[in-house]
Motif scaffolding. Structure first.
Motif, short mmCIF file in Angstrom:
data_model
loop_
_atom_site.label_atom_id
_atom_site.label_comp_id
_atom_site.label_asym_id
_atom_site.label_seq_id
_atom_site.Cartn_x
_atom_site.Cartn_y
_atom_site.Cartn_z
N PHE A 73 6.68 -15.53 -8.24
CA PHE A 73 6.48 -15.91 -8.97
C PHE A 73 7.88 -15.49 -9.15
CE2 PHE A 73 1.73 -15.37 -9.67
CZ PHE A 73 1.05 -16.26 -9.34
N GLN A 74 8.04 -14.45 -9.47
CA GLN A 74 9.99 -13.49 -9.38
C GLN A 74 10.35 -14.85 -9.22
OE1 GLN A 74 10.33 -11.55 -11.56
NE2 GLN A 74 7.79 -10.71 -12.58
N PHE A 112 -5.31 -24.03 -3.99
CA PHE A 112 -4.11 -23.30 -4.48
C PHE A 112 -3.43 -23.73 -4.81
CE2 PHE A 112 -1.85 -19.97 -1.57
CZ PHE A 112 -2.29 -19.11 -2.30
N MET A 113 -2.73 -24.04 -4.62
CA MET A 113 -1.17 -24.58 -4.70
C MET A 113 -0.59 -25.20 -5.93
SD MET A 113 0.11 -27.21 -2.22
CE MET A 113 1.72 -27.78 -2.80
N MET A 114 -2.37 -25.56 -7.16
CA MET A 114 -2.75 -26.15 -8.13
C MET A 114 -3.07 -24.09 -8.98
SD MET A 114 -2.29 -29.21 -9.78
CE MET A 114 -3.23 -29.48 -10.49
N GLY A 115 -3.67 -23.36 -8.29
CA GLY A 115 -4.34 -22.28 -8.94
C GLY A 115 -2.36 -21.53 -9.07
N LEU A 116 -1.58 -21.49 -7.83
CA LEU A 116 -0.60 -20.51 -8.24
C LEU A 116 0.12 -21.39 -9.60
CD1 LEU A 116 0.24 -20.20 -4.27
CD2 LEU A 116 -0.40 -18.60 -5.66
N ARG A 121 2.51 -20.56 -14.71
CA ARG A 121 2.92 -21.28 -16.28
C ARG A 121 2.04 -20.39 -16.80
NH1 ARG A 121 7.14 -24.47 -16.83
NH2 ARG A 121 6.01 -25.49 -18.51
N GLY A 122 1.17 -20.01 -17.05
CA GLY A 122 0.84 -18.36 -17.50
C GLY A 122 1.25 -17.40 -17.92
N LEU A 123 1.88 -16.64 -16.72
CA LEU A 123 2.55 -15.58 -16.89
C LEU A 123 3.92 -16.45 -17.66
CD1 LEU A 123 1.82 -14.68 -13.72
CD2 LEU A 123 0.84 -13.40 -15.40
N PHE A 124 4.97 -16.79 -17.40
CA PHE A 124 6.10 -16.88 -17.98
C PHE A 124 6.31 -18.08 -18.72
CE2 PHE A 124 6.73 -15.04 -13.65
CZ PHE A 124 7.62 -14.32 -13.47
N HIS A 125 5.53 -18.63 -18.88
CA HIS A 125 5.83 -20.29 -19.93
C HIS A 125 4.52 -19.60 -21.46
CE1 HIS A 125 8.99 -21.63 -18.55
NE2 HIS A 125 8.17 -21.37 -17.04
N ALA A 131 -2.42 -26.75 -20.73
CA ALA A 131 -1.44 -27.07 -20.70
C ALA A 131 -0.41 -27.12 -19.72
CB ALA A 131 -0.68 -26.45 -21.99
N ALA A 132 -0.56 -26.11 -18.36
CA ALA A 132 0.09 -26.45 -17.16
C ALA A 132 -0.58 -27.66 -16.37
CB ALA A 132 -0.36 -24.86 -16.98
N VAL A 133 -2.13 -27.65 -16.17
CA VAL A 133 -2.31 -28.59 -15.61
C VAL A 133 -1.59 -30.11 -16.34
CG1 VAL A 133 -4.66 -30.87 -15.57
CG2 VAL A 133 -5.18 -27.88 -14.52
N GLN A 134 -0.94 -30.39 -17.26
CA GLN A 134 -0.79 -31.57 -17.59
C GLN A 134 0.98 -31.77 -17.48
OE1 GLN A 134 -0.53 -31.83 -21.92
NE2 GLN A 134 -1.01 -33.73 -21.62
#
Length: 162
Positions: A73-74, A112-116, A121-125, A131-134
């Motif tokens: 994520f970083q 798994f990729m979608m989850g990551l 997106r939740g952490l940084f945005h 919204a992330a799925v969109q």
């Protein structure tokens, strides 16, 4: 004995050849300019990741702890400051992800990729899952993701030939 002019030309050719030999062979051209950035090309070379302890079945059954993927994520966050393409390139080079894609069912790997990506997106945005799925389904993201995939395929083909 050769004329002074011929001697001068020979000396110049020898000097040029010696310089070429000192410099070595020219490097292969970069596949894409964004890969010239060390944050993007092989971003996890310095990160210790023990793939032998990775348990995908446990993740499928219980989900994953985002803290275990902080290095990913970083790196993605730093890459996103460059471009969306850079973010996708970093994401696709993550060793755990490469392992999952290579060894697991395509549907499970995609989940798994979608989850990551959703967690990122939740952490940084500060985005919701919807919204992330969109965002993941957007044409902008899909284009960058597909381009990153093609770039890495070309890079891998070239590195296997070397």
């Amino acid at each position: 004995m050769a004329s002074p002019d011929k001697q001068k030309k020979r000396a110049q050719r020898a000097k040029t050849k010696a310089k070429q030999n000192r410099m070595g062979k020219p490097k292969a051209p970069v596949i894409h300019p964004v890969l010239a950035n060390p944050l993007i090309d092989e971003p996890f070379d310095d990160v210790e990741i023990d793939l032998s302890t990775f348990d995908f079945k446990d993740i499928e059954e219980n989900g994953f702890d985002p803290a275990h993927f902080d290095d990913l994520f970083q790196a993605m966050h730093k890459a996103e400051a460059i471009s969306l393409l850079a973010l996708c390139l970093v994401f696709l080079q993550y060793p755990v992800l490469e392992l999952v894609v290579a060894e697991e069912d395509p549907e499970a790997a995609t989940d798994f990729m979608m989850g990551l990506l959703i967690v990122y997106r939740g952490l940084f945005h500060n985005e919701s899952e919807d919204a992330a799925v969109q965002w993941i389904g957007s044409e902008t993201f899909q284009t960058a993701y597909n381009e990153a995939s093609e770039i890495l395929q070309k890079k891998n083909v070239r590195s296997t030939r070397a």
